[in-house]
Design a protein around this motif. Structure first.
Motif, mmCIF file in Angstrom:
data_model
loop_
_atom_site.group_PDB
_atom_site.id
_atom_site.type_symbol
_atom_site.label_atom_id
_atom_site.label_comp_id
_atom_site.label_asym_id
_atom_site.label_seq_id
_atom_site.Cartn_x
_atom_site.Cartn_y
_atom_site.Cartn_z
ATOM 1 N N ILE A 50 0.838 -1.205 0.000
ATOM 2 C CA ILE A 50 0.000 0.000 0.000
ATOM 3 C C ILE A 50 0.870 1.252 0.000
ATOM 4 C CG2 ILE A 50 -1.691 1.317 1.326
ATOM 5 C CD1 ILE A 50 -2.892 -1.100 -0.015
ATOM 6 N N THR A 51 1.939 1.233 0.777
ATOM 7 C CA THR A 51 2.850 2.378 0.809
ATOM 8 C C THR A 51 3.421 2.649 -0.573
ATOM 9 O OG1 THR A 51 3.438 1.916 3.110
ATOM 10 C CG2 THR A 51 4.960 3.292 1.843
ATOM 11 N N GLY A 52 3.803 1.578 -1.273
ATOM 12 C CA GLY A 52 4.338 1.747 -2.616
ATOM 13 C C GLY A 52 3.338 2.354 -3.573
ATOM 14 N N PHE A 53 2.096 1.907 -3.515
ATOM 15 C CA PHE A 53 1.085 2.453 -4.419
ATOM 16 C C PHE A 53 0.758 3.907 -4.084
ATOM 17 C CE2 PHE A 53 -0.166 -2.132 -4.987
ATOM 18 C CZ PHE A 53 0.192 -2.193 -6.329
ATOM 19 N N THR A 54 0.637 4.235 -2.802
ATOM 20 C CA THR A 54 0.301 5.614 -2.436
ATOM 21 C C THR A 54 1.405 6.590 -2.826
ATOM 22 O OG1 THR A 54 1.166 5.229 -0.196
ATOM 23 C CG2 THR A 54 -1.202 4.926 -0.534
ATOM 24 N N THR A 55 2.611 6.087 -2.984
ATOM 25 C CA THR A 55 3.724 6.947 -3.386
ATOM 26 C C THR A 55 3.623 7.360 -4.846
ATOM 27 O OG1 THR A 55 5.163 5.856 -1.765
ATOM 28 C CG2 THR A 55 6.250 7.125 -3.488
ATOM 29 N N VAL A 56 3.046 6.491 -5.681
ATOM 30 C CA VAL A 56 3.095 6.746 -7.130
ATOM 31 C C VAL A 56 1.732 6.856 -7.795
ATOM 32 C CG1 VAL A 56 5.323 5.581 -7.323
ATOM 33 C CG2 VAL A 56 3.231 4.259 -7.661
ATOM 34 N N TYR A 57 0.627 6.484 -7.111
ATOM 35 C CA TYR A 57 -0.626 6.379 -7.857
ATOM 36 C C TYR A 57 -1.122 7.709 -8.402
ATOM 37 C CZ TYR A 57 -3.039 7.093 -3.243
ATOM 38 O OH TYR A 57 -3.483 7.554 -2.009
ATOM 39 N N HIS A 58 -0.656 8.836 -7.867
ATOM 40 C CA HIS A 58 -1.101 10.122 -8.398
ATOM 41 C C HIS A 58 -0.609 10.355 -9.827
ATOM 42 C CE1 HIS A 58 2.857 10.860 -6.603
ATOM 43 N NE2 HIS A 58 2.992 11.824 -7.489
ATOM 44 N N HIS A 59 0.443 9.651 -10.243
ATOM 45 C CA HIS A 59 0.954 9.804 -11.606
ATOM 46 C C HIS A 59 -0.029 9.274 -12.649
ATOM 47 C CE1 HIS A 59 4.885 11.201 -10.378
ATOM 48 N NE2 HIS A 59 5.069 10.144 -9.609
ATOM 49 N N PHE A 60 -1.013 8.494 -12.216
ATOM 50 C CA PHE A 60 -1.956 7.885 -13.155
ATOM 51 C C PHE A 60 -3.289 8.613 -13.183
ATOM 52 C CE2 PHE A 60 1.127 4.765 -11.845
ATOM 53 C CZ PHE A 60 1.474 4.138 -13.034
ATOM 54 N N ASP A 61 -3.432 9.671 -12.387
ATOM 55 C CA ASP A 61 -4.648 10.485 -12.420
ATOM 56 C C ASP A 61 -4.689 11.318 -13.694
ATOM 57 O OD1 ASP A 61 -5.291 9.553 -9.875
ATOM 58 O OD2 ASP A 61 -4.306 11.259 -8.877
ATOM 59 N N LEU A 62 -5.879 11.780 -14.044
ATOM 60 C CA LEU A 62 -5.998 12.707 -15.170
ATOM 61 C C LEU A 62 -5.253 14.002 -14.865
ATOM 62 C CD1 LEU A 62 -7.222 13.556 -17.904
ATOM 63 C CD2 LEU A 62 -9.237 14.348 -16.636
ATOM 64 N N LEU A 73 1.785 -5.007 -12.878
ATOM 65 C CA LEU A 73 1.340 -3.993 -13.834
ATOM 66 C C LEU A 73 2.152 -2.714 -13.685
ATOM 67 C CD1 LEU A 73 -2.571 -4.028 -13.927
ATOM 68 C CD2 LEU A 73 -1.050 -4.166 -15.887
ATOM 69 N N LEU A 74 2.311 -2.272 -12.457
ATOM 70 C CA LEU A 74 3.024 -1.028 -12.176
ATOM 71 C C LEU A 74 4.467 -1.092 -12.652
ATOM 72 C CD1 LEU A 74 2.528 1.718 -10.732
ATOM 73 C CD2 LEU A 74 3.450 0.667 -8.670
ATOM 74 N N ASN A 75 5.103 -2.243 -12.472
ATOM 75 C CA ASN A 75 6.501 -2.385 -12.851
ATOM 76 C C ASN A 75 6.691 -2.528 -14.350
ATOM 77 O OD1 ASN A 75 7.257 -2.286 -10.153
ATOM 78 N ND2 ASN A 75 7.247 -4.509 -9.902
ATOM 79 N N ASP A 76 5.751 -3.174 -15.013
ATOM 80 C CA ASP A 76 5.950 -3.515 -16.423
ATOM 81 C C ASP A 76 5.384 -2.496 -17.396
ATOM 82 O OD1 ASP A 76 7.116 -5.754 -15.431
ATOM 83 O OD2 ASP A 76 5.664 -7.189 -16.209
ATOM 84 N N ASN A 77 4.389 -1.712 -16.988
ATOM 85 C CA ASN A 77 3.758 -0.782 -17.912
ATOM 86 C C ASN A 77 4.573 0.496 -18.085
ATOM 87 O OD1 ASN A 77 1.683 -2.533 -18.300
ATOM 88 N ND2 ASN A 77 0.120 -1.308 -17.272
ATOM 89 N N GLY A 119 2.447 6.195 -16.799
ATOM 90 C CA GLY A 119 1.095 6.704 -17.003
ATOM 91 C C GLY A 119 0.144 5.730 -17.668
ATOM 92 N N GLN A 120 0.623 4.574 -18.096
ATOM 93 C CA GLN A 120 -0.208 3.594 -18.788
ATOM 94 C C GLN A 120 -0.865 2.660 -17.774
ATOM 95 O OE1 GLN A 120 -2.355 2.028 -21.008
ATOM 96 N NE2 GLN A 120 -0.847 2.738 -22.512
ATOM 97 N N LEU A 121 -2.190 2.544 -17.857
ATOM 98 C CA LEU A 121 -2.924 1.718 -16.905
ATOM 99 C C LEU A 121 -3.207 0.320 -17.430
ATOM 100 C CD1 LEU A 121 -5.457 4.380 -15.564
ATOM 101 C CD2 LEU A 121 -3.716 3.197 -14.219
ATOM 102 N N GLY A 170 -7.293 2.981 -11.090
ATOM 103 C CA GLY A 170 -7.444 1.667 -10.481
ATOM 104 C C GLY A 170 -6.517 1.417 -9.316
ATOM 105 N N TYR A 171 -5.315 2.006 -9.335
ATOM 106 C CA TYR A 171 -4.402 1.811 -8.204
ATOM 107 C C TYR A 171 -4.963 2.456 -6.945
ATOM 108 C CZ TYR A 171 -0.955 0.323 -11.686
ATOM 109 O OH TYR A 171 -0.299 -0.339 -12.693
ATOM 110 N N ARG A 172 -5.501 3.659 -7.080
ATOM 111 C CA ARG A 172 -6.140 4.316 -5.931
ATOM 112 C C ARG A 172 -7.292 3.455 -5.398
ATOM 113 N NH1 ARG A 172 -5.236 9.667 -4.689
ATOM 114 N NH2 ARG A 172 -4.050 10.917 -6.196
ATOM 115 N N THR A 173 -8.067 2.894 -6.325
ATOM 116 C CA THR A 173 -9.221 2.116 -5.911
ATOM 117 C C THR A 173 -8.813 0.864 -5.152
ATOM 118 O OG1 THR A 173 -10.517 2.941 -7.771
ATOM 119 C CG2 THR A 173 -11.276 0.915 -6.727
#
Length: 713
Positions: free
Chosen positions: A55-67, A135-139, A142-144, A75-78
């Protein structure tokens, strides 16, 4: 509450329960249950310790995937939000146990079962986090979506088949949604499993529903049985079951019940638009015209059914010309001619609506409630299109019918009570897809495009690519993965064996069935040719895809890394070789962890057809020059919808092209929330937001004629 505080509280309360149980006096009759509870609390602690760094890892980067910064949602935020919801439920239950476990009236067995269910849910969510991490590592940055068909997309299907899902449909059902919606979701799931138990018995649809009602009691009192049966149904019953179940809302009994609470309108009439060639002004030069043919795909030219809804009787709606197109639909139908009163003037605005239902089910009748409300709130007539449904009528029949109905409405707006100075296309789910693709077709034909699009939770990518929000299909009671795939497969027409006969055809039937079949096959099989024709410099759809930041990942191996640097295909990059290595290792979970496995397996046939990548099927894959002429697009998505990432990526694509687009992500609501607008305050507010966006389309400033872009007037 910060996620670190949440997980710290989880560890603390689990320790409190363990301490309280170890300090309580022994009772031989409760020893087994006590030991089970001690064991499950230790499991929860272990899952919590493993999940927190993820969760810590996702909260660090998930804002990069917002509009953008003002529109948090992807989806990462969700996934983070869903895990938080599960953990908070466990904390609340554990606090209750710690405080009451020594009481005389404490129900030990019941509470153990509750905690075990949520522990199972947390275990499965942990597995989803590991898949999302891949997904986060391979994409690309900004690609979901994972568009490597041999990678996580295939792995996720395999995991979905084998992973235990029943826990999400039993005691944990709807934990991620507002409390006001949970009784409804429970009713839907119980109805579905009861209906599935009696499916294919010799009963009519209504008789089967009545029989299901009688057998539903056991699923109310036994949540575990309900979850197991729901998992079995979602993995093993065919598309005809889902069509039949979803269409129960069309039955006269249920329709009568919903009418009681719906807004009263003066006009609610179904019409049959004849299959006649139309001639419309060319958008770029109104002195010229363009021909629009009636729908042709699969069985030749045929009529299109539509529904006209208007809160106020307006000029034209009581005309003999419109009445000649009307068709009976039951005793409570409102016909314009039945009103002997003064008519209101023509409205300058018109809504054209395409309903949802996965391209396979429902009609405008299922969506009457909110359409009546909108017609009253906006004081605007609404034309809703009852397009033909898959799998009997796969792509492009529905698109052809919707486009033809749109063009007919423009030409005959005076019959609908409108001057059509402002036209807004509105749709939800599959209907949102059709709003976009009908507008794309208007651009390609050179006819007037609508003044705006309001799409609620639209499907913009009808492929099997994995994304973080699509991982939610493992826990979604309204849109499980296999149902999503069945809808995609049906609309793409991969297994289409029969079509509906053509009725009430005009002289265009002289085309002949062989010619019609040739035209249909040509339309379905020309995805790559179409893109090359539109943009000769663009590579075929199957060889390249464009990410939201404009970077291209091509079939020769060149890719853009997350830091923006481009890696050549002359030699595999470290990240690429790492990805290949992960696939060769089958992307194992960490040591000492394995998700719970299902006892109910199914053979999911993953849809595989080029039509899925046709830009008129998956507008997210459309070339830029086909999207350039679109009007302002207003998307209303939900954070808990499996199709959330469709909306985010499509909005990003339009914004990167400098196309006008807005995205609003509402919280805590499921896919299909428009049909639930009367069930809770949250769904009502979301429906009101759609009304606000429609009003903005009607009130937006109109450009002077000499400054309008071709196709935008």
């Amino acid at each position: 509450m910060d996620h670190k505080d949440v997980f710290a509280a989880l560890q603390t309360v689990c320790s409190d329960v363990i301490l309280a149980l170890n300090g309580s006096p022994g009772n031989s009759s409760h020893v087994d249950a006590t030991n089970r509870l001690l064991g499950v609390m230790r499991q929860v602690q272990e899952h919590g310790r493993a999940v927190e760094p993820l969760i810590t890892g996702f909260t660090t980067v998930y804002h990069h995937f917002d509009l953008d910064a003002q529109t948090p949602g992807n989806g990462y935020r969700t996934l983070v939000k869903v895990v938080h919801s599960c953990v908070i439920h466990i904390i609340q239950k554990a606090r209750y146990i710690a405080s009451n476990c020594t009481g005389a009236f404490f129900r030990l067995d019941h509470n153990v079962t509750e905690v075990e269910a949520y522990c199972s849910a947390l275990c499965q969510l942990r597995a989803l986090l590991y898949l999302a991490q891949i997904l986060l590592n391979d994409n690309a940055h900004g690609q979901l979506y994972s568009q490597d068909e041999g990678g996580l997309s295939k792995r996720f299907v395999q995991e979905y088949i084998s992973m235990h899902k029943a826990c999400f449909y039993g005691r944990c059902l709807g934990f991620q949604f507002p409390p006001s919606l949970r009784p409804f979701l429970q009713t839907v799931v119980i109805s579905m499993v009861s209906f599935g138990e009696n499916y294919k018995k010799q009963q009519t649809g209504l008789g089967m529903a009545a029989l299901s009602l009688l057998t539903s009691g056991k699923y109310v009192v036994d949540p575990e049985l309900r979850g197991e049966e729901f998992e079995r149904i979602t993995q093993n019953l065919d598309m005809q079951f889902w069509k039949t179940f979803w269409n129960l809302t069309e039955s006269e009994l249920l329709s009568s019940l919903t009418r009681i609470s719906s807004s009263v309108v003066q006009v609610n009439v179904t019409l049959t638009v004849p299959a006649e060639g139309l001639s419309l002004p060319l958008a770029s030069d109104p002195n010229l015209s363009v021909a629009v043919n009636p729908p042709l795909a699969h069985w030749g030219p045929g009529p299109v059914n539509v529904r006209l809804i208007s809160h106020t009787l307006r000029q034209g709606q009581d005309s003999a010309e419109l009445l000649a197109l009307s068709r009976p639909e039951g005793p409570q139908l409102s016909l314009p001619g039945s009103f002997n009163r003064q008519t209101a003037p023509l409205s300058p605005c018109l809504i054209i609506h395409f309903h949802g239902g996965g391209f396979v089910a429902q009609t405008s009748k299922s969506h009457e409630n909110y359409l009546k409300s909108w017609s009253k709130d906006l004081n605007v007539p609404i034309l809703s299109v009852d397009y033909s449904l898959a799998p009997e009528a796969p792509f492009p029949r529905a698109l052809e019918e919707c486009f033809y109905a749109y063009c007919w409405a423009l030409k005959n707006c005076h019959l609908l009570g409108s001057t059509a100075e402002r036209v807004c296309l509105v749709g939800d789910s599959a209907g949102g897809n059709l709003c976009i693709t009908v507008s794309m077709r208007a651009v390609s034909h050179g006819v007037r495009v609508p003044d705006g699009i309001v799409a609620a939770y639209p499907a913009t990518l009808l492929t099997t690519d994995a994304s973080p929000s699509r991982l939610l299909t493992l826990i979604d009671p309204l849109l499980p993965l296999i149902v999503l795939y069945k809808c995609i497969d049906a609309y793409a027409g991969a297994n289409c064996q029969s079509v509906q006969p053509a009725l009430h055809l005009d002289t265009l039937t002289a085309l002949g069935q062989d010619t019609v079949k040739m035209l249909s096959n040509f339309a379905q099989g020309a995805s790559n040719w179409l893109q090359t024709f539109i943009d000769p410099k663009a590579p075929p759809l199957s060889s390249a895809t464009t990410s939201s930041n404009g970077a291209t990942t091509s079939s020769n191996g060149a890719t853009t890394s997350s830091n923006g640097a481009t890696t050549s295909s002359n030699g595999p990059s470290p990240s690429k070789s790492h990805s290949v290595k992960r696939q060769q290792e089958v992307q194992d979970y960490p040591e000492n962890f394995e998700p719970l496995r299902s006892r109910c397996l199914a053979d999911i046939q993953t849809p595989r057809t080029p039509i899925m990548k046709n830009p008129f099927v998956s507008p997210l894959l459309a070339p830029d020059n086909l999207l350039k002429g679109l009007p302002p697009v207003h998307i209303v998505a939900s954070a808990l919808d499996a199709l959330l990432d469709d909306s985010v990526m499509f909005a990003k694509k339009l914004r990167n092209m400098n196309q006008p687009v807005t995205l609003t992500v509402v919280e805590d609501l499921p896919h299909g929330f428009l049909s639930l607008f009367q069930f809770s305050k949250e769904t009502q507010e979301a429906a009101d937001l759609c009304v606000k966006r429609i009003r903005e389309v009607f009130q937006q400033e109109e450009l002077p004629a000499d400054k309008r872009q071709p196709g935008l007037n």
